[in-house]
Scaffold this motif. Structure first.
Motif, PDB file in Angstrom:
ATOM      1  N   HIS A  32       0.842  -1.198   0.000  1.00 33.83           N
ATOM      2  CA  HIS A  32       0.000   0.000   0.000  1.00 33.83           C
ATOM      3  C   HIS A  32       0.875   1.246   0.000  1.00 33.83           C
ATOM      4  CE1 HIS A  32       0.993  -0.424   4.226  1.00 33.83           C
ATOM      5  NE2 HIS A  32       0.733   0.860   4.353  1.00 33.83           N
ATOM      6  N   PHE A  33       0.251   2.378  -0.271  1.00 39.03           N
ATOM      7  CA  PHE A  33       0.970   3.647  -0.250  1.00 39.03           C
ATOM      8  C   PHE A  33      -0.023   4.778  -0.053  1.00 39.03           C
ATOM      9  CE2 PHE A  33      -0.260   2.862  -4.601  1.00 39.03           C
ATOM     10  CZ  PHE A  33      -0.581   4.101  -5.128  1.00 39.03           C
ATOM     11  N   GLY A  34       0.523   5.964   0.258  1.00 41.03           N
ATOM     12  CA  GLY A  34      -0.309   7.152   0.408  1.00 41.03           C
ATOM     13  C   GLY A  34      -0.796   7.414   1.810  1.00 41.03           C
ATOM     14  N   GLU A  35      -0.285   6.659   2.781  1.00 39.27           N
ATOM     15  CA  GLU A  35      -0.813   6.799   4.138  1.00 39.27           C
ATOM     16  C   GLU A  35      -0.393   8.093   4.827  1.00 39.27           C
ATOM     17  OE1 GLU A  35       3.062   4.828   4.357  1.00 39.27           O
ATOM     18  OE2 GLU A  35       1.272   4.301   3.250  1.00 39.27           O
ATOM     19  N   MET A  36       0.725   8.692   4.425  1.00 41.77           N
ATOM     20  CA  MET A  36       1.153   9.930   5.103  1.00 41.77           C
ATOM     21  C   MET A  36       0.154  11.061   4.867  1.00 41.77           C
ATOM     22  SD  MET A  36       5.318   9.817   4.672  1.00 41.77           S
ATOM     23  CE  MET A  36       5.435  11.579   4.733  1.00 41.77           C
ATOM     24  N   ALA A  37      -0.163  11.343   3.614  1.00 42.61           N
ATOM     25  CA  ALA A  37      -1.127  12.416   3.315  1.00 42.61           C
ATOM     26  C   ALA A  37      -2.517  12.050   3.822  1.00 42.61           C
ATOM     27  CB  ALA A  37      -1.156  12.700   1.818  1.00 42.61           C
ATOM     28  N   PHE A  38      -2.801  10.772   3.838  1.00 47.56           N
ATOM     29  CA  PHE A  38      -4.075  10.267   4.362  1.00 47.56           C
ATOM     30  C   PHE A  38      -4.230  10.657   5.826  1.00 47.56           C
ATOM     31  CE2 PHE A  38      -6.401   6.737   6.410  1.00 47.56           C
ATOM     32  CZ  PHE A  38      -7.561   6.700   5.650  1.00 47.56           C
ATOM     33  N   ILE A  39      -3.143  10.556   6.588  1.00 49.18           N
ATOM     34  CA  ILE A  39      -3.182  10.828   8.023  1.00 49.18           C
ATOM     35  C   ILE A  39      -2.987  12.303   8.350  1.00 49.18           C
ATOM     36  CG2 ILE A  39      -1.910  10.464  10.205  1.00 49.18           C
ATOM     37  CD1 ILE A  39      -3.751   8.161   9.488  1.00 49.18           C
ATOM     38  N   ASP A  40      -1.925  12.917   7.792  1.00 51.20           N
ATOM     39  CA  ASP A  40      -1.588  14.266   8.246  1.00 51.20           C
ATOM     40  C   ASP A  40      -2.230  15.396   7.437  1.00 51.20           C
ATOM     41  OD1 ASP A  40       0.018  14.540   5.949  1.00 51.20           O
ATOM     42  OD2 ASP A  40       1.899  14.319   7.044  1.00 51.20           O
ATOM     43  N   GLU A  41      -2.926  15.052   6.361  1.00 52.23           N
ATOM     44  CA  GLU A  41      -3.644  16.021   5.534  1.00 52.23           C
ATOM     45  C   GLU A  41      -2.720  17.064   4.905  1.00 52.23           C
ATOM     46  OE1 GLU A  41      -7.253  17.497   7.323  1.00 52.23           O
ATOM     47  OE2 GLU A  41      -7.547  15.622   8.407  1.00 52.23           O
ATOM     48  N   GLU A  42      -1.442  16.751   4.829  1.00 54.93           N
ATOM     49  CA  GLU A  42      -0.470  17.611   4.152  1.00 54.93           C
ATOM     50  C   GLU A  42      -0.422  17.215   2.674  1.00 54.93           C
ATOM     51  OE1 GLU A  42       1.434  20.167   5.432  1.00 54.93           O
ATOM     52  OE2 GLU A  42       0.231  19.944   7.244  1.00 54.93           O
ATOM     53  N   PRO A  43       0.134  18.073   1.821  1.00 57.00           N
ATOM     54  CA  PRO A  43       0.276  17.701   0.405  1.00 57.00           C
ATOM     55  C   PRO A  43       1.150  16.454   0.254  1.00 57.00           C
ATOM     56  CG  PRO A  43       0.639  20.051   0.704  1.00 57.00           C
ATOM     57  CD  PRO A  43       0.564  19.438   2.084  1.00 57.00           C
ATOM     58  N   ARG A  44       0.965  15.743  -0.843  1.00 54.57           N
ATOM     59  CA  ARG A  44       1.740  14.539  -1.126  1.00 54.57           C
ATOM     60  C   ARG A  44       3.228  14.860  -1.106  1.00 54.57           C
ATOM     61  NH1 ARG A  44      -1.390  10.008  -0.587  1.00 54.57           N
ATOM     62  NH2 ARG A  44      -3.376  10.324  -1.631  1.00 54.57           N
ATOM     63  N   SER A  45       4.012  14.021  -0.442  1.00 55.48           N
ATOM     64  CA  SER A  45       5.450  14.247  -0.315  1.00 55.48           C
ATOM     65  C   SER A  45       6.233  13.662  -1.487  1.00 55.48           C
ATOM     66  CB  SER A  45       5.971  13.648   0.994  1.00 55.48           C
ATOM     67  OG  SER A  45       5.780  12.250   1.003  1.00 55.48           O
ATOM     68  N   ALA A  46       5.563  12.908  -2.341  1.00 53.15           N
ATOM     69  CA  ALA A  46       6.205  12.298  -3.505  1.00 53.15           C
ATOM     70  C   ALA A  46       5.127  12.039  -4.551  1.00 53.15           C
ATOM     71  CB  ALA A  46       6.895  10.993  -3.108  1.00 53.15           C
ATOM     72  N   SER A  47       5.574  11.656  -5.739  1.00 56.12           N
ATOM     73  CA  SER A  47       4.646  11.310  -6.819  1.00 56.12           C
ATOM     74  C   SER A  47       4.531   9.794  -6.907  1.00 56.12           C
ATOM     75  CB  SER A  47       5.150  11.854  -8.156  1.00 56.12           C
ATOM     76  OG  SER A  47       5.251  13.257  -8.115  1.00 56.12           O
ATOM     77  N   ALA A  48       3.435   9.316  -7.469  1.00 52.11           N
ATOM     78  CA  ALA A  48       3.231   7.889  -7.707  1.00 52.11           C
ATOM     79  C   ALA A  48       2.899   7.704  -9.183  1.00 52.11           C
ATOM     80  CB  ALA A  48       2.105   7.355  -6.839  1.00 52.11           C
ATOM     81  N   ILE A  49       3.673   6.850  -9.849  1.00 49.27           N
ATOM     82  CA  ILE A  49       3.515   6.592 -11.280  1.00 49.27           C
ATOM     83  C   ILE A  49       3.360   5.083 -11.490  1.00 49.27           C
ATOM     84  CG2 ILE A  49       4.558   6.869 -13.577  1.00 49.27           C
ATOM     85  CD1 ILE A  49       4.089   9.564 -12.188  1.00 49.27           C
ATOM     86  N   ALA A  50       2.430   4.690 -12.337  1.00 49.01           N
ATOM     87  CA  ALA A  50       2.229   3.269 -12.648  1.00 49.01           C
ATOM     88  C   ALA A  50       3.406   2.752 -13.471  1.00 49.01           C
ATOM     89  CB  ALA A  50       0.921   3.085 -13.401  1.00 49.01           C
TER      90      ALA A  50
END
Length: 153
Positions: free
Chosen positions: A83-101
């Protein structure tokens, strides 16, 4: 469109699935949505403000960090079941990195709003989910701290 039972089966196959009883998985599955991305497609961009986390069921995802000099570096390539994306999910800050398929990707998405509904209606499941997120963030912080260790002279 997948049924709730099919989504539950997909979630059950993730690393998170092992931490929940089947009945809990079926409850969580009601709040998950299925998303597909083509190879090379951007899932989200560093700085975006979406509040969701995702569970990869097929394909791989590159997590890419942009440096101050506008160079991009792959931080990690995530495989199915992770899984991924839990930081922004929790802290409501902007994404700290990009995710590319990296490949064609299928993933289950849990929005912050859906999580809040789970937590309100099924507090024990919500607490278990929060513990999983805290454990993952703690493990990643420990790894990062280990990489920052230096020798004292």
């Amino acid at each position: 469109m997948k049924t709730t039972a099919e989504i539950a089966n997909l979630f059950d196959e993730t690393k998170w699935g092992k931490d929940f009883a089947r009945q809990e998985v079926e409850i969580i599955a009601k709040y998950l949505s299925m998303h597909a991305y083509s190879k090379g497609e951007e899932i989200f961009r560093q700085g975006d403000k979406e509040r969701y986390m995702a569970f990869i069921t097929k394909g791989r995802v590159d997590i890419i960090k942009e440096s101050h000099d506008c160079l991009e570096k792959i931080v990690v390539t995530l495989s199915p079941r992770t899984h991924f994306g839990e930081m922004a999910f929790i802290d409501e800050e902007p994404r700290s990195a990009s995710a590319i398929a990296r490949d064609d990707v299928n993933m289950l998405v849990l929005s912050r709003e859906s999580f809040e509904h789970i937590a309100a209606t099924h507090p024990a499941i919500g607490m278990k989910m929060l513990r999983n997120i805290a454990r993952m963030i703690s493990q990643r912080l420990r790894m990062t701290t280990g990489k920052l260790v230096y020798t004292r002279e």
